[in-house]
Motif scaffolding. Sequence first.
Motif: not given
Length: 421
Positions: A130-139, A141-150, A174-176, A184-189
């Motif tokens: 779980g890579h910890l980043i501060d979100g991107f694009g705008t202040r 909405r933040a995106y959280v990667q919870v899964q990879n591959g298929c 993921v929860v952490d 950090k102020g994000f209203n949407e994940v």
Amino acid sequence: MKTPPKFTTLGCRLNAYETEAMKAMSQEAGLDNAVIVNTCAVTAEAVRKARQEIRRLRREHPDANIIVTGCAAQTEPETFAQMDEVTRVIGNTEKMQPETWHDIARGPDFIGDTEKVQVDDIMSVTETAGHLIDGFGTRSRAYVQVQNGCDHRCTFCIIPYGRGNSRSVPAGVVVDQIKRLVDKGFNEVVLTGVDLTSWGADLPMTPRLGDLVMRILRLVPDLRRLRISSIDSIEADDALMQAIATEHRLMPHLHLSLQHGDDLILKRMARRHLRDDAIAFCEEARRLRPDMTFGADIIAGFPTETDAHFENSLKLVTDCDLTWLHVFPYSKREGTPAAKIPNQVNGNVIKDRAARLRAAGDAQVAKHLAAQMGKTHHILMENPHMGRTEQFTEVHFDTPQTEGAIVTAPISGIRNGQLLA
């Protein structure tokens, strides 16, 4: 004076997420005078565009080290290693490892001057961090990667060979991360992954995506809005359906990996659902959440697709009442079973069918926009003049609003494909 590395991202939202993680790792490593291209491999056209982009970047940055990574680098490393413009090629696993960027920052001597490719077997990877980043694009909405591959092998798709088998980020991690983002102020994940509904299959007790959603909403009460990205509707579990029905903080917008509307073509694609399954899911989700809207991926011109097959896809747009379409003209992808199927559809026919699907999508968007007139929405502001409703519909404000805020406003009009508030 050091120049921070520059990044170019091609392809999906997950690539954009991973680019943000790479930015943090490369800057921490002190990487200088480098251009990193994060490629996509979903179509042959995507690989061609990556090569064009690399040549353009070399002209703009004649003295920089050009590092190519992403799915196309993973599946076709030699394609990029053979380009004179490219300094290094690194795989999808390597790009998410801090030591990779420290090694690159130290210079070529650590591996020898002739080694250009650092791409390991993606199928041997069994964990996703779980890579910890501060979100991107705008202040907002933040995106959280919870899964990879298929783990699935759809006959048209090269992505498993670029991303590896399915692997999940543990729920606690993921929860952490979401707690950290909310602080950090994000209203949407937004939860994101390659095959999101397979989340948990490789974890102890094999939890499901719905379990993760319910756990997040329970343990992060200050999270205002949770959104999930593309899902495979046939894998939607009972807890996810319960969340759709009962959790108002889960946004009423689902993007579905449908791909086609004809049963025979779905079987030839090695999809795991039939046409009636897609329709039944949309009807049930909308019964549980009447304001639910759907997006969908649909491929036009898959090999052997007849006019009758295509009409079933076209009709699926209204049968499922889809709103936001991602239409993909079929592109023959070497290395996939579909590339070997006889009766490939003529390119002009594919182009025409894709245009008809897009036109059907445009009509559905127009219908959705008209239905919002007079309704009041809770709109997450992406910038001072544009936000998105719960259903991900763009809303324009003439009066500037606070970026990242959730603004409650009635819809007063429609202009240029946007709602007005």
